[in-house]
Design a protein around this motif. Sequence first.
Motif, short mmCIF file in Angstrom:
data_model
loop_
_atom_site.label_atom_id
_atom_site.label_comp_id
_atom_site.label_asym_id
_atom_site.label_seq_id
_atom_site.Cartn_x
_atom_site.Cartn_y
_atom_site.Cartn_z
N PRO A 1 64.52 19.16 64.60
CA PRO A 1 65.70 19.86 65.14
C PRO A 1 65.93 19.54 66.61
O PRO A 1 65.03 19.72 67.44
CB PRO A 1 65.35 21.33 64.94
N SER A 2 67.09 19.03 66.92
CA SER A 2 67.40 18.64 68.29
C SER A 2 68.90 18.79 68.50
O SER A 2 69.69 18.50 67.60
CB SER A 2 66.98 17.18 68.51
N PRO A 3 69.27 19.29 69.70
CA PRO A 3 68.44 19.72 70.84
C PRO A 3 67.79 21.07 70.55
O PRO A 3 68.49 22.03 70.19
CB PRO A 3 69.44 19.82 71.99
N ALA A 4 66.48 21.15 70.71
CA ALA A 4 65.71 22.31 70.29
C ALA A 4 66.20 23.62 70.92
O ALA A 4 66.27 24.66 70.25
CB ALA A 4 64.23 22.09 70.61
N GLN A 5 66.56 23.57 72.18
CA GLN A 5 67.00 24.79 72.87
C GLN A 5 68.20 25.42 72.18
O GLN A 5 68.31 26.65 72.07
CB GLN A 5 67.35 24.47 74.32
N TRP A 6 69.10 24.57 71.67
CA TRP A 6 70.35 25.08 71.10
C TRP A 6 70.34 25.09 69.57
O TRP A 6 71.34 25.47 68.96
CB TRP A 6 71.52 24.26 71.61
N VAL A 7 69.22 24.68 68.96
CA VAL A 7 69.12 24.68 67.50
C VAL A 7 68.11 25.70 67.01
O VAL A 7 68.42 26.55 66.18
CB VAL A 7 68.76 23.27 66.97
N THR A 8 66.89 25.64 67.53
CA THR A 8 65.82 26.51 67.02
C THR A 8 65.57 27.74 67.88
O THR A 8 65.01 28.72 67.41
CB THR A 8 64.51 25.72 66.91
N VAL A 9 65.96 27.69 69.17
CA VAL A 9 65.73 28.83 70.05
C VAL A 9 66.95 29.75 70.06
O VAL A 9 66.90 30.89 69.62
CB VAL A 9 65.38 28.36 71.49
N ASN A 10 68.07 29.25 70.54
CA ASN A 10 69.29 30.06 70.60
C ASN A 10 70.14 29.97 69.34
O ASN A 10 71.00 30.80 69.09
CB ASN A 10 70.14 29.63 71.80
N ARG A 11 69.90 28.94 68.54
CA ARG A 11 70.57 28.76 67.25
C ARG A 11 72.09 28.70 67.38
O ARG A 11 72.83 29.30 66.61
CB ARG A 11 70.15 29.86 66.26
N PHE A 12 72.54 27.93 68.36
CA PHE A 12 73.97 27.73 68.56
C PHE A 12 74.51 26.52 67.82
O PHE A 12 75.69 26.46 67.48
CB PHE A 12 74.28 27.54 70.05
N ARG A 13 73.66 25.51 67.59
CA ARG A 13 74.13 24.24 67.06
C ARG A 13 73.32 23.83 65.83
O ARG A 13 72.23 24.37 65.58
CB ARG A 13 74.01 23.15 68.13
N THR A 14 73.84 22.87 65.07
CA THR A 14 73.11 22.35 63.92
C THR A 14 72.23 21.18 64.36
O THR A 14 72.33 20.70 65.49
CB THR A 14 74.08 21.88 62.83
N VAL A 15 71.39 20.71 63.45
CA VAL A 15 70.46 19.63 63.76
C VAL A 15 71.22 18.32 63.97
O VAL A 15 72.09 17.95 63.16
CB VAL A 15 69.44 19.46 62.62
#
Length: 327
Positions: free
Chosen positions: A129-143
């Motif tokens: 999952p990348s960018p990790a900050q916006w995918v797995t932490v804040n969950r704003f974006r898809t992989v």
Amino acid sequence: MANIKYQTNKGKIIEGNSIELLSGDMKEELKGSVNLIITSPPFPLNNKKQYGNEKGDEYLKWFVEMAPIFSDLLTEDGSLVIEIGNSWEPNRPVQSLLHLECLFGLVKHPDANLRLIQEFICYNPSKLPSPAQWVTVNRFRTVDSYTHVWWLAKSDFPKADNGKVLRPYSKSMLALLKRKKYNSGKRPSEHHISEDGFLKDNGGSIAHNFFEMEQVDNNREVRLPHSVLSFSNTNSNDYFLKTCREKGINPHPARMSGGLVNFFINFLTDENDLVLDPFSGSNTTGYCAEKLNRKWISFEILKEYIDQAIIRFSETETNHQLVETYE
């Protein structure tokens, strides 16, 4: 003087900064002689990687300055194939346009003669999952699960033959060829299908510009071109990765897919043509070129990745003896 570290009967690995070398001592030697430049340069990542990567405007300047160098190296019907990933704005959940600016910089450079022939997409469902900050932490974006592959050339009609990279026919197409008939006529799309337009057996169907590096749906047959070797960067049984594990070596983290390299070598070159990779890493390009009977030159700036390259050529199936010239 080029610092040749390893060589085979078909090619060689040169240690050093490829852009400096190809702008200097080696410029006249290779000018107009390279049939295919294929490479995956360091991506414009926000976090610095061991293999080296610039960011933002610095990356764009570095990238675009390669255009006249590559243009001079290519034969008149030669091709340039570059794989590049997406990038994101620092500390923002916003995708950067840097990769597009790089492409425009290549084709609009006043001292180069390059044009975009076709874009390919390389999809890898196993990417983390990348960018990790916006995918797995804040969950704003898809992989972000794909990279761009640009095919550029000096001519509108570079050397290319899609008949050398055919996909196997589907089961339904094989059945059609066997029964020798199908529903011809006008389609809702307003295309008119002739009565015998699909009855010729060409040995396979024309490849698509979408590369599925791993099977997305296990229930669906994946039809890769005949010439694409079935090894993937994430394949745990890959000889290179197994040997690295046995030797306690951390493999290059951004290896180019061997299947991708095989496709373009077969598609855009003939045997004994010259293939060049200016950012070879662990030298997937040289390995593939050697097996496909092409001449090759690879450049790598880091000694530890040159050391890894020898592992590829130690595979017994390579059938080519590597000559060591390491000092």
